[in-house]
Design a protein around this motif. Sequence first.
Motif, PDB file in Angstrom:
ATOM      1  N   LEU A   1      33.410  43.900  29.189  1.00 58.84           N
ATOM      2  CA  LEU A   1      34.335  43.006  29.863  1.00 58.84           C
ATOM      3  C   LEU A   1      33.952  42.948  31.333  1.00 58.84           C
ATOM      4  CD1 LEU A   1      37.879  44.025  28.512  1.00 58.84           C
ATOM      5  CD2 LEU A   1      36.737  41.833  28.146  1.00 58.84           C
ATOM      6  N   THR A   2      34.263  41.823  31.953  1.00 58.05           N
ATOM      7  CA  THR A   2      34.089  41.711  33.386  1.00 58.05           C
ATOM      8  C   THR A   2      35.430  41.339  34.015  1.00 58.05           C
ATOM      9  OG1 THR A   2      31.788  41.001  33.185  1.00 58.05           O
ATOM     10  CG2 THR A   2      32.896  40.561  35.276  1.00 58.05           C
ATOM     11  N   LEU A   3      35.903  42.191  34.889  1.00 60.60           N
ATOM     12  CA  LEU A   3      37.144  41.932  35.608  1.00 60.60           C
ATOM     13  C   LEU A   3      36.823  41.265  36.941  1.00 60.60           C
ATOM     14  CD1 LEU A   3      39.047  45.301  35.042  1.00 60.60           C
ATOM     15  CD2 LEU A   3      38.856  43.307  33.535  1.00 60.60           C
ATOM     16  N   SER A   4      37.722  40.412  37.373  1.00 61.88           N
ATOM     17  CA  SER A   4      37.579  39.739  38.667  1.00 61.88           C
ATOM     18  C   SER A   4      38.800  40.019  39.525  1.00 61.88           C
ATOM     19  CB  SER A   4      37.445  38.224  38.472  1.00 61.88           C
ATOM     20  OG  SER A   4      36.331  37.896  37.692  1.00 61.88           O
ATOM     21  N   CYS A   5      38.583  40.041  40.812  1.00 57.86           N
ATOM     22  CA  CYS A   5      39.669  40.228  41.775  1.00 57.86           C
ATOM     23  C   CYS A   5      39.439  39.234  42.905  1.00 57.86           C
ATOM     24  CB  CYS A   5      39.673  41.654  42.296  1.00 57.86           C
ATOM     25  SG  CYS A   5      40.825  41.951  43.662  1.00 57.86           S
TER      26      CYS A   5
END
Length: 126
Positions: A18-22
């Motif tokens: 998974l790739t999380l973004s902020c």
Amino acid sequence: QVQLVESGGGSVQAGGSLTLSCVASAYIYSTYSMGWFRQAPGKEREGVGGISSDGRMWYADSVKGRFTISQDNAKNTLYLQMNSLKPEDTGMYYCAAKPGPLSWWSWGHHSYYNYWGQGTQVTVSS
């Protein structure tokens, strides 16, 4: 006031990615340090990785070699690429920001950060 919005969480099987973004409300990455934290039910919030305003980076031992922090300054976005996910990676993931640099002994302590996102849930099934 800095606002942070995380996204990208979800449910995956062990071994997945998974790739999380902020996304930050303003361009802060040159003067702010950023951190990724997670919190599992009944457990304390723990630091996953951090990047200081001067470019130094740290990762928790439990995620080294599997998680990678990066940022896209043009998009005011911080990322957390998570590979080889394990059930123990399950939790609510938060990004956090503080003005100025971090150090090796402070990056993983949530009390040093001034701003927090609302979190995004990551669930890894075995």
